[in-house]
Design an enzyme around this catalytic site. Structure first.
Site, short mmCIF file in Angstrom:
data_model
loop_
_atom_site.label_atom_id
_atom_site.label_comp_id
_atom_site.label_asym_id
_atom_site.label_seq_id
_atom_site.Cartn_x
_atom_site.Cartn_y
_atom_site.Cartn_z
N ARG A 171 0.82 -1.24 0.00
CA ARG A 171 0.00 0.00 0.00
C ARG A 171 0.85 1.28 0.00
O ARG A 171 0.44 2.31 0.55
CB ARG A 171 -0.97 0.04 1.20
N SER A 220 -10.50 -1.04 4.07
CA SER A 220 -9.67 -1.12 5.28
C SER A 220 -9.14 0.26 5.65
O SER A 220 -8.52 0.92 4.83
CB SER A 220 -8.49 -2.06 5.05
N GLU A 290 -4.34 3.37 6.24
CA GLU A 290 -4.25 3.12 4.79
C GLU A 290 -4.99 4.24 4.07
O GLU A 290 -4.55 4.73 3.03
CB GLU A 290 -4.88 1.76 4.46
C1 LIG Z 1 -15.61 -1.37 0.03
C2 LIG Z 1 -14.15 -1.10 -0.26
C3 LIG Z 1 -13.27 -2.15 -0.40
C4 LIG Z 1 -11.91 -1.93 -0.67
N1 LIG Z 1 -11.09 -2.98 -0.81
C5 LIG Z 1 -9.77 -2.77 -1.12
C6 LIG Z 1 -8.87 -3.86 -1.31
O1 LIG Z 1 -9.23 -5.02 -1.24
N2 LIG Z 1 -7.57 -3.57 -1.60
C7 LIG Z 1 -7.11 -2.31 -1.70
O2 LIG Z 1 -5.93 -2.12 -1.99
N3 LIG Z 1 -7.95 -1.26 -1.52
C8 LIG Z 1 -9.25 -1.44 -1.23
N4 LIG Z 1 -10.08 -0.38 -1.03
C9 LIG Z 1 -9.52 1.00 -1.05
C10 LIG Z 1 -9.53 1.67 -2.43
O3 LIG Z 1 -10.53 1.13 -3.28
C11 LIG Z 1 -8.17 1.59 -3.12
O4 LIG Z 1 -7.16 2.21 -2.34
C12 LIG Z 1 -8.20 2.24 -4.50
O5 LIG Z 1 -6.99 1.95 -5.17
C13 LIG Z 1 -8.40 3.75 -4.47
O6 LIG Z 1 -8.68 4.16 -5.81
P1 LIG Z 1 -9.50 5.48 -6.10
O7 LIG Z 1 -9.55 5.67 -7.56
O8 LIG Z 1 -10.82 5.45 -5.41
O9 LIG Z 1 -8.54 6.56 -5.42
P2 LIG Z 1 -8.94 7.84 -4.57
O10 LIG Z 1 -9.58 7.41 -3.28
O11 LIG Z 1 -9.70 8.78 -5.40
O12 LIG Z 1 -7.49 8.42 -4.24
C14 LIG Z 1 -6.60 7.69 -3.40
C15 LIG Z 1 -5.22 8.35 -3.46
O13 LIG Z 1 -4.70 8.17 -4.77
C16 LIG Z 1 -4.37 9.42 -5.34
N5 LIG Z 1 -4.66 9.36 -6.79
C17 LIG Z 1 -5.83 9.05 -7.39
N6 LIG Z 1 -5.71 9.08 -8.72
C18 LIG Z 1 -4.41 9.41 -8.98
C19 LIG Z 1 -3.66 9.59 -10.18
N7 LIG Z 1 -4.21 9.45 -11.38
N8 LIG Z 1 -2.34 9.92 -10.08
C20 LIG Z 1 -1.77 10.07 -8.86
N9 LIG Z 1 -2.44 9.92 -7.69
C21 LIG Z 1 -3.74 9.59 -7.74
C22 LIG Z 1 -5.26 10.42 -4.64
O14 LIG Z 1 -4.74 11.73 -4.71
C23 LIG Z 1 -5.27 9.85 -3.23
O15 LIG Z 1 -4.10 10.22 -2.55
C24 LIG Z 1 -11.45 -0.59 -0.78
C25 LIG Z 1 -12.35 0.47 -0.66
C26 LIG Z 1 -13.69 0.23 -0.40
C27 LIG Z 1 -14.64 1.39 -0.30
#
Ligand SMILES: Cc1cc2nc3c(=O)[nH]c(=O)nc-3n(C[C@H](O)[C@H](O)[C@H](O)COP(=O)(O)OP(=O)(O)OC[C@H]3O[C@@H](n4cnc5c(N)ncnc54)[C@H](O)[C@@H]3O)c2cc1C
Length: 298
Positions: A171, A220, A290
């Protein structure tokens, strides 16, 4: 002071956009300026036109983000809906833009007979977010598959960087330079003609049995400390069901915090700190978050 935006973008930016609309926790204050680019060229022009000292936050699907109630200064750039190209560029290589939903990669790779990409089905975010977080599920991890990334810097210049320029761990991803954001990646997989939806459905069903899927959460909240599980430590500390305002520690999975409808970011963050302190008192372990916490307090 109102943030300056170049005249050509003025009609297209939203000011004081509530981030509760754009995060899976459905909480958080307003973004000073919120911009949804049309495509990469449009995004590069927007970046070029920004005043140099503007704070920039790139947003995927907001599934790992807690925005404090006082909101975000500067601009939020939303990639979802804009950077959506997904194609197979060689026998085993896939090109995905940052706004592509991870679940789409999982589905499409099955159609292409490539894998293992099923784990992407468990990540409710974008490719950009998965690259930033080294998101992983069911034993798979994003950066295991990265060949190269394309980035934009704050002047809107594009760069192509090999995966080896980044250091990815659990992560966490260390970039070779500050202030470059992901616009696309090339991912490599193996030929898996037998890959099918049944396996994905089984993985998701298993997860649904143990996690509060469907409720408002960020997945998480805490990273697992070495050799242990955050959920176990939280549960052992008797914190399941602990509540501040409309936020509570899930009784189904102790590493999830749920917004039951009206939680403020301060309630969610307060509960995060409460859990951290209680676990440290009881187990002598400090849990790191996280979830990314950003913005100003109210
Ligand atoms: C129900 C649920 C289950 C989940 N299960 C998992 C799991 O099993 N494993 C896991 O790893 N995560 C899990 N997550 C967390 C999450 O989905 C991941 O961390 C995911 O990768 C975040 O992606 P996002 O597009 O929503 O990012 P965002 O939440 O929009 O952003 C997260 C971070 O990434 C940065 N970011 C976003 N896009 C870019 C870009 N293009 N360039 C640079 N930085 C960027 C943002 O600035 C921020 O700091 C879960 C979340 C939920 C709600």
């Amino acid at each position: 002071m109102i943030m300056a935006v170049a005249p050509e973008f003025m009609p297209r930016v939203r000011r004081n956009e509530p981030m509760s609309r754009h995060t899976s926790w459905h909480a958080g204050g307003p973004a000073e300026v919120y911009f949804e680019p049309r495509d990469r060229t449009d995004l590069a022009s927007f970046l070029r036109a920004l005043p140099r000292d503007t704070a920039i936050l790139w947003l995927g699907l907001g599934s790992n983000l807690l925005v404090r109630d006082g909101g975000l200064r500067g601009v939020v750039i939303a990639t979802s809906g804009a950077l959506e190209r997904l194609e197979r560029v060689s026998e085993t290589t896939v090109y995905a833009e940052a706004g592509v939903a991870c679940a789409r990669i999982a589905r499409q790779c099955i159609k292409w007979g490539l894998g293992p990409a099923e784990f992407f089905a468990g990540i409710p975010g974008t490719v950009g977010g998965a690259l930033a977080m080294n998101a992983g599920a069911f034993g798979g991890e994003t950066w295991t598959h990265v060949v190269e990334v394309e980035t934009l810097d704050r002047r809107g210049r594009q760069h192509t960087r090999a995966a080896g320029e980044y250091t990815a761990s659990y992560r966490h991803v260390r970039a070779p330079v500050e202030e470059e954001w992901f616009v696309a990646t090339k991912l490599t997989f193996e030929r898996r003609p037998q890959a099918n939806e049944v396996e994905v459905k089984a993985l998701l069903a298993r997860r649904k049995a143990s996690q509060p899927i469907g409720e408002w959460s960020c997945g998480s909240v805490f990273m697992n400390p070495p050799g242990d599980h955050a959920a176990r430590l939280i549960e052992d500390a008797g914190l399941k069901g602990a509540r501040i305002g409309d936020a509570s520690v899930s009784v189904k999975h102790a590493n999830f915090i749920i917004n039951h409808g009206n939680a403020r970011a301060a309630d969610l963050e307060g509960l995060i700190h409460y859990v951290q302190e209680a676990v440290e008192r009881q187990h002598g372990v400090r849990l790191d978050t996280e979830v990314r916490i950003v913005g100003e307090p109210d």
